[in-house]
Every structure is written in C-alpha cells, then in structure tokens.
Design an enzyme around this catalytic site. Structure first.
Site, PDB file in Angstrom:
ATOM      1  N   GLU A 209     -11.483   1.615   2.905  1.00 57.03           N
ATOM      2  CA  GLU A 209     -10.190   1.117   2.403  1.00 57.03           C
ATOM      3  C   GLU A 209     -10.258   0.201   1.217  1.00 57.03           C
ATOM      4  O   GLU A 209      -9.234  -0.054   0.639  1.00 57.03           O
ATOM      5  CB  GLU A 209      -9.421   0.360   3.468  1.00 57.03           C
TER       6      GLU A 209
ATOM      7  N   ASP B 200      -8.394  -2.473   7.869  1.00 54.31           N
ATOM      8  CA  ASP B 200      -7.470  -3.005   8.876  1.00 54.31           C
ATOM      9  C   ASP B 200      -7.756  -2.404  10.248  1.00 54.31           C
ATOM     10  O   ASP B 200      -8.908  -2.179  10.595  1.00 54.31           O
ATOM     11  CB  ASP B 200      -6.017  -2.777   8.444  1.00 54.31           C
TER      12      ASP B 200
END
Length: 411
Positions: free
Chosen positions: A168, A202
């Site tokens: 990410e 996350d």
C-alpha cells in the site's frame, strides 16, 4: 474552441467518465451480490468462501456486510465449533479491497469510503476477538484486505502458492488487490504499479507488522516486498504451512471433528504442517539480509532509514532504496509512524488510528493521484504533493493522526 471552452469540455468529459466507471462497478455489484461470498454450515464448522475468482476475490462492501453478522452468529452458536475462510478459484485467497470504485465515488461526492473502511475494520476486529478457532486457508494471492480478514485470526495456513505482500505505500489501504489485478491484466511491472498507489498498510497492519521478528515488519511495510510459500510461515505471518494438494483433505478432516476444542484444531493443522516437505530445506529468502534489515530499518525517521540504506551500499540495500524513492513521501512517513505507534497499541486502538488515517488520505491528494495515474488516465506519472520528504512536516503528519471526535471508529 477557446481555452476556456476546452477546459469546460474536458471537465464535463472527466466527470462523465468517472460517473460511468462508478455505474459500471455498481451494475457489476448488483449482478454478483448473491454469490460473491458463500456462507455455509458444514459439519462442525461455519465456512466462508470468497467467491469472486475473476477479480482475485477482492472484497466489496456487500461482502463485508454479509460476513460480519454471520461471523457473530456462528461465534454464539453452540453447534459451531470453528470457522474456516477460503478463496474460490485457486489463484487468490483475497487480493484486497475494491478501492478504485471508492476513489471514483469520493470524487463524485458519493461518500462510500467512510462506510467501506469503518465496516472493514469492524470485521477485522471481530476476527481478532473471535472466541472460536478461526482458520484462514491462504492459497494464492493474499494482500491488503485479504491480510486483514486472515492474519488476526488464530490460525493462518499457507500453501506453496501463497503470495503475501502489503504493497500500500503504493501498499496498506487495501490497494494491493488492484496492484495484482492490474499487473495480471496489463503486464505492468509490480514495482511500477506500487509506485503509483502508495498509502499505508491498514487493516491492522500497524498491529501485526511491528510484532514480527526484528524490523522485518517495517521492511515489508515500507518496501511492499513479496513473500511466497513457506516464507510466509517463516516470517511469522502464517502459523502453519501445508501442501496445496492436501488442502481439500485438510478441510475435510477439520469438518469431521466432533465438538473440537482449539487444541483439537491445532493438532490437525500441526499434523499436516509436519508432513509437508515442500521447501523444508530451503532457508528463509531474507535470512542473509536480516541483519541489514534490522540495522537500516531501526531508525525513527524515513530520512535516517534512507541514509542507512545509502551508507550500507550493498546491492540489496540499493534495490530497496530504489523502490522507496518511487513512493509517496507522505505515505512513507505515515507508514513509519503508524508502525512505531502501533507497536504498543491494542488491535482496537490500531484500527481506530488507521480509520483516522484512511479518512485523512481520502481527503488528501496522493491517494486519488495514485489511482488516477495508474487506473484512470494511465499516464504512470503520479505527481505527489508534497513531493519531497522534507516537505512532510510533523504538523502535516499530526493532522492525519488526530481524532475524528464523534466520527471516530468505535467498537
């Protein structure tokens, strides 16, 4: 056509294009809602099958809304003794969350993102706090959102075909699914794709990554390095490693257990793990680099980590430096601070922090710029703002981590 008229035309065209993309995704979702996740009671277990193999079993909001209440129901059901989650199709367990439609909806003033991330993180917490044995069968691509619905459970069973990454920082909103989907369908190299979409790892990445051995989790988060097969187990991400050809029989043995305890489930998994000989004699892929990783990634600032890599000068260090230099400076600093703070927080506290970060990133520039450069305009030239690590000040970072008050994630 004058410059003003041209600008107005292009604005209307871009809005039209975004609207059509959203409508396309919504139409696809409407046709697949009923079958994109299968929830079945089999033997002593509740079985969750992610059923979107054509898009690598990427998560949608609808899937999350089906899984969460069923998980809670099975947790309270005296006739359900364990929960198994797996992916259909053989290529992926789950490659993440469907973030492109979230980005497009945000630009069109359709506020999907707060709902998507709030409910996804609630599911991650429910898995982490589940009182019954939770077994994730990690066969194939396991990235982003797929990590969130597996790694917090008691048992994670990897096969030789498991591919794990948290990409990410181009990686951890669950953008990694799109990295692999785009790579598979376009042939664009993974490293190039990662450079467009970097945000932060996350789905609880701030909890489990800093708890891996040494600074391994920091390295994985900041570079998006991919682990395959037995290395997913050796890194401490999977709890067991089995031959993919035995996965079906393993599941049958679990389902056949009579009123099993956690120890009974563990014994079955351990038996298959012990019998598996695939890559047993191969060393961990990062074994020879662990000292460098621990040394270079032990710094408290991104600037110092980069300096450490430069001073090390090895081919391995310079390769990681090359990857890092393509990332969003904001994302790099957010990720480092996220892991440092997460190392001493509970899973719930980490998910609350990550929800704040997700909303700040959705309001910011780089998330949408990464999506634009890779998936919308496809020019592969993201223009990060700020463009340099020096411009990402502590004050700027603090705004990403601050409380959302009544809008904070609450459990």
């Amino acid at each position: 056509m004058g410059q003003l008229e041209l600008w107005r035309f292009m604005s209307r065209f871009n809005a039209f294009k975004r609207t059509n993309i959203i409508l396309h995704h919504l139409r696809m979702s409407k046709h697949t809602d009923a079958t994109e996740v299968l929830l079945e009671k089999k033997g002593c277990a509740g079985v969750i099958t992610l059923n979107r193999p054509k898009v690598l079993n990427t998560l949608t909001l609808n899937m999350i809304r089906q899984i969460y209440p069923q998980l809670k129901k099975w947790e309270q059901d005296p006739e359900t003794f364990l929960i198994i989650i797996k992916g259909a199709g053989g290529k992926a367990f789950c490659a993440g969350g469907d973030i492109r439609v979230v980005s497009e909806a945000e630009k069109a003033n359709q506020k999907i993102a707060p709902l998507f991330f709030r409910e996804e993180y609630m599911l991650n917490n429910a898995i982490g706090s589940c009182q019954k044995p939770y077994v994730a069968l990690l066969h194939g691509i396991t990235m982003g959102g797929g990590v969130g619905i597996s790694v917090h459970g008691q048992f994670r069973v990897a096969t030789e075909k498991c591919l794990f990454a948290m990409p990410e920082t181009a990686i951890e909103l669950p953008i990694q699914c799109w990295i692999e989907v785009v790579r598979v369908n376009t042939g664009i190299p993974k490293e190039t794709i990662m450079s467009f979409t970097r945000l932060f790892p996350d789905v609880g990445g701030g909890y489990f990554l800093p708890r891996l051995q040494g600074k391994l989790g920091y390295f994985l988060a900041l570079t998006g390095f991919r682990l395959k097969g037995r290395d997913v187990y050796r890194a401490g991400i999977a709890t067991h490693f089995v031959d993919s050809e035995k996965l079906g029989v393993l599941e049958e043995d679990l389902l056949a257990l009579k009123s099993p305890s956690k120890e009974d489930v563990a014994a079955v998994l351990e038996n298959y793990h012990t019998e598996c000989k695939i890559d047993r004699d191969k060393s961990f892929i990062l074994e020879e680099h662990l000292d460098k990783i621990n040394s270079c990634f032990s710094a408290n600032t991104m600037e110092q980590i980069i300096e450490n890599l430069q001073q090390d000068g090895s081919s391995f260090a310079l390769e990681q430096l090359k990857v890092i230099n393509k990332m969003s400076p904001t994302s790099l600093k957010i990720t480092l601070r996220q892991l440092m703070e997460g190392s001493s927080k509970t899973l719930q506290e980490v998910l609350t922090m990550e929800y704040r970060l997700s909303q700040a990133c959705m309001r910011g520039h780089d998330f949408h710029e990464g999506i634009r450069a890779l998936l919308i305009d496809k020019d592969r030239s993201p223009k990060w703002k700020p463009a340099d690590l020096k411009e990402v000040t502590d004050e700027y970072l603090n705004n990403h981590f601050k409380s959302l008050g009544s809008n904070d994630l609450k459990f």
